[in-house]
Motif scaffolding. Structure first.
Motif, PDB file in Angstrom:
ATOM      1  N   LEU A 130       0.844  -1.191   0.000  1.00  0.00           N
ATOM      2  CA  LEU A 130       0.000   0.000   0.000  1.00  0.00           C
ATOM      3  C   LEU A 130       0.879   1.241   0.000  1.00  0.00           C
ATOM      4  N   GLY A 131       0.930   1.930  -1.140  1.00  0.00           N
ATOM      5  CA  GLY A 131       1.689   3.168  -1.217  1.00  0.00           C
ATOM      6  C   GLY A 131       0.937   4.298  -0.531  1.00  0.00           C
ATOM      7  N   ALA A 132       1.665   5.303  -0.087  1.00  0.00           N
ATOM      8  CA  ALA A 132       1.079   6.486   0.551  1.00  0.00           C
ATOM      9  C   ALA A 132       0.224   6.120   1.755  1.00  0.00           C
ATOM     10  N   ALA A 133       0.652   5.103   2.495  1.00  0.00           N
ATOM     11  CA  ALA A 133      -0.067   4.681   3.700  1.00  0.00           C
ATOM     12  C   ALA A 133       0.939   4.378   4.795  1.00  0.00           C
ATOM     13  N   ALA A 134       0.526   4.550   6.016  1.00  0.00           N
ATOM     14  CA  ALA A 134       1.325   4.160   7.180  1.00  0.00           C
ATOM     15  C   ALA A 134       0.694   2.912   7.782  1.00  0.00           C
ATOM     16  N   HIS A 135       1.453   2.210   8.588  1.00  0.00           N
ATOM     17  CA  HIS A 135       0.910   1.053   9.308  1.00  0.00           C
ATOM     18  C   HIS A 135       1.363   1.194  10.763  1.00  0.00           C
ATOM     19  N   ILE A 136       0.508   1.797  11.573  1.00  0.00           N
ATOM     20  CA  ILE A 136       0.814   1.929  12.989  1.00  0.00           C
ATOM     21  C   ILE A 136       0.201   0.747  13.734  1.00  0.00           C
ATOM     22  N   ASP A 137      -1.107   0.585  13.639  1.00  0.00           N
ATOM     23  CA  ASP A 137      -1.782  -0.516  14.323  1.00  0.00           C
ATOM     24  C   ASP A 137      -3.069  -0.864  13.593  1.00  0.00           C
ATOM     25  N   TYR A 138      -2.934  -1.582  12.472  1.00  0.00           N
ATOM     26  CA  TYR A 138      -4.108  -2.038  11.732  1.00  0.00           C
ATOM     27  C   TYR A 138      -4.858  -3.039  12.601  1.00  0.00           C
ATOM     28  N   GLU A 139      -6.142  -2.830  12.759  1.00  0.00           N
ATOM     29  CA  GLU A 139      -6.932  -3.730  13.583  1.00  0.00           C
ATOM     30  C   GLU A 139      -7.969  -4.524  12.804  1.00  0.00           C
ATOM     31  N   ASP A 140      -8.572  -3.928  11.783  1.00  0.00           N
ATOM     32  CA  ASP A 140      -9.618  -4.662  11.084  1.00  0.00           C
ATOM     33  C   ASP A 140      -9.775  -4.118   9.669  1.00  0.00           C
ATOM     34  N   ILE A 141     -10.510  -4.867   8.871  1.00  0.00           N
ATOM     35  CA  ILE A 141     -10.786  -4.500   7.490  1.00  0.00           C
ATOM     36  C   ILE A 141     -12.253  -4.819   7.205  1.00  0.00           C
ATOM     37  N   ALA A 142     -12.896  -3.956   6.448  1.00  0.00           N
ATOM     38  CA  ALA A 142     -14.300  -4.153   6.079  1.00  0.00           C
ATOM     39  C   ALA A 142     -14.431  -3.923   4.583  1.00  0.00           C
ATOM     40  N   VAL A 143     -15.537  -4.387   4.018  1.00  0.00           N
ATOM     41  CA  VAL A 143     -15.764  -4.225   2.586  1.00  0.00           C
ATOM     42  C   VAL A 143     -17.221  -3.867   2.340  1.00  0.00           C
ATOM     43  N   GLU A 144     -17.418  -3.005   1.349  1.00  0.00           N
ATOM     44  CA  GLU A 144     -18.752  -2.725   0.826  1.00  0.00           C
ATOM     45  C   GLU A 144     -18.573  -2.513  -0.670  1.00  0.00           C
ATOM     46  N   ASP A 145     -19.359  -3.246  -1.447  1.00  0.00           N
ATOM     47  CA  ASP A 145     -19.222  -3.249  -2.898  1.00  0.00           C
ATOM     48  C   ASP A 145     -17.788  -3.640  -3.248  1.00  0.00           C
ATOM     49  N   SER A 146     -17.042  -2.806  -3.956  1.00  0.00           N
ATOM     50  CA  SER A 146     -15.655  -3.134  -4.297  1.00  0.00           C
ATOM     51  C   SER A 146     -14.692  -2.182  -3.593  1.00  0.00           C
ATOM     52  N   THR A 147     -15.088  -1.700  -2.420  1.00  0.00           N
ATOM     53  CA  THR A 147     -14.253  -0.803  -1.634  1.00  0.00           C
ATOM     54  C   THR A 147     -13.873  -1.462  -0.317  1.00  0.00           C
ATOM     55  N   LEU A 148     -12.571  -1.436  -0.020  1.00  0.00           N
ATOM     56  CA  LEU A 148     -12.068  -1.928   1.262  1.00  0.00           C
ATOM     57  C   LEU A 148     -11.870  -0.751   2.201  1.00  0.00           C
ATOM     58  N   TYR A 149     -12.124  -0.974   3.469  1.00  0.00           N
ATOM     59  CA  TYR A 149     -11.885   0.015   4.523  1.00  0.00           C
ATOM     60  C   TYR A 149     -10.926  -0.626   5.513  1.00  0.00           C
ATOM     61  N   LEU A 150      -9.714  -0.097   5.574  1.00  0.00           N
ATOM     62  CA  LEU A 150      -8.662  -0.653   6.411  1.00  0.00           C
ATOM     63  C   LEU A 150      -8.461   0.253   7.622  1.00  0.00           C
ATOM     64  N   GLY A 151      -8.753  -0.269   8.793  1.00  0.00           N
ATOM     65  CA  GLY A 151      -8.737   0.532  10.009  1.00  0.00           C
ATOM     66  C   GLY A 151      -7.400   0.544  10.729  1.00  0.00           C
ATOM     67  N   ALA A 173      -9.817   0.649  19.645  1.00  0.00           N
ATOM     68  CA  ALA A 173     -10.745  -0.147  18.844  1.00  0.00           C
ATOM     69  C   ALA A 173     -10.059  -1.388  18.289  1.00  0.00           C
ATOM     70  N   GLU A 174     -10.825  -2.429  18.129  1.00  0.00           N
ATOM     71  CA  GLU A 174     -10.338  -3.683  17.566  1.00  0.00           C
ATOM     72  C   GLU A 174     -11.100  -4.086  16.311  1.00  0.00           C
ATOM     73  N   SER A 175     -12.237  -3.441  16.047  1.00  0.00           N
ATOM     74  CA  SER A 175     -13.071  -3.931  14.968  1.00  0.00           C
ATOM     75  C   SER A 175     -13.812  -2.790  14.291  1.00  0.00           C
ATOM     76  N   LEU A 176     -14.136  -3.015  13.011  1.00  0.00           N
ATOM     77  CA  LEU A 176     -14.959  -2.063  12.282  1.00  0.00           C
ATOM     78  C   LEU A 176     -15.797  -2.821  11.278  1.00  0.00           C
ATOM     79  N   PHE A 177     -16.894  -2.215  10.890  1.00  0.00           N
ATOM     80  CA  PHE A 177     -17.709  -2.737   9.804  1.00  0.00           C
ATOM     81  C   PHE A 177     -18.372  -1.565   9.098  1.00  0.00           C
ATOM     82  N   VAL A 178     -18.883  -1.829   7.908  1.00  0.00           N
ATOM     83  CA  VAL A 178     -19.545  -0.793   7.122  1.00  0.00           C
ATOM     84  C   VAL A 178     -20.929  -1.302   6.746  1.00  0.00           C
ATOM     85  N   ASP A 179     -21.909  -0.418   6.823  1.00  0.00           N
ATOM     86  CA  ASP A 179     -23.269  -0.765   6.456  1.00  0.00           C
ATOM     87  C   ASP A 179     -23.899   0.423   5.752  1.00  0.00           C
ATOM     88  N   ASN A 180     -24.242   0.234   4.501  1.00  0.00           N
ATOM     89  CA  ASN A 180     -24.914   1.263   3.720  1.00  0.00           C
ATOM     90  C   ASN A 180     -24.179   2.609   3.760  1.00  0.00           C
TER      91      ASN A 180
END
Length: 186
Positions: free
Chosen positions: A72-93, A145-152
């Motif tokens: 992942l260019g132009a991103a930092a990784h301090i403490d990734y905890e979770d990942i969510a998806v909606e359609d074809s988009t990822l959300y990396l927390g 936080a440890e978790s995330l999700f996406v809804d609508n």
């Protein structure tokens, strides 16, 4: 999963458009990257790179380097905890905040890459803050936080509370806060 570079899986999500693809990432201490795996936990390696990289259990003893995943260019990784998806988009927390002192919490918005991609970059970074956190570091350790999700279109971050400012002692009262991707802060 038996792949040397996946050593502390912290999040997993199933692709919505690629057959038998699951996205995983490591917790803190890794580079900014994702790995595409299948339902058995085997790492997807591009067929045209199969002779250049090793994957799975043989990666430890191979002369070839282990498959590095999608960088992942132009991103930092301090403490990734979770990942969510909606359609074809990822959300990396990047939302881990064990000591409740981080000022750089955020969620990366990423167009889901092709499973064999070597690199991509987030299209957006959503900085977040807890609306009820008045000081940094926090007096009460309720802002991790440890978790995330996406809804609508709304992102939800699930938090945990720490008893008496002790990293290893949680209280049983989690909470959930929602952000819409267009919201810059809580």
């Amino acid at each position: 999963m038996a792949h040397t570079l996946i050593d502390e899986t912290s999040g997993i999500v199933r692709s919505r458009w690629q057959e038998n693809v699951w996205w995983v990432h490591n917790d803190s201490g890794d580079r900014p990257r994702l790995f595409a795996i299948d339902s058995t936990g085997a790492v997807h390696v591009a067929p045209w790179h199969a002779g250049d990289y090793a994957a799975g259990a043989e990666a430890d003893s191979s002369a070839n380097p282990p498959w590095p995943g999608v960088q992942l260019g132009a991103a930092a990784h301090i403490d990734y905890e979770d990942i969510a998806v909606e359609d074809s988009t990822l959300y990396l927390g990047d939302i881990g905040n064990n000591g409740n002192a981080r000022r750089d919490l955020g969620i990366y918005v990423i167009r889901e890459p092709f499973q064999y991609d070597r690199r991509t970059r987030p299209v957006k970074h959503l900085p977040i803050q807890y609306p009820d956190q008045e000081t940094v570091p926090a007096r009460e350790w309720d802002f991790d936080a440890e978790s995330l999700f996406v809804d609508n279109g709304t992102l939800y971050v699930l938090t945990k509370h720490r008893k008496g400012q002790q990293i290893n002692v949680s209280q049983p009262e989690p909470s959930c806060t929602g952000w819409t991707p267009s919201t810059r802060t809580g």
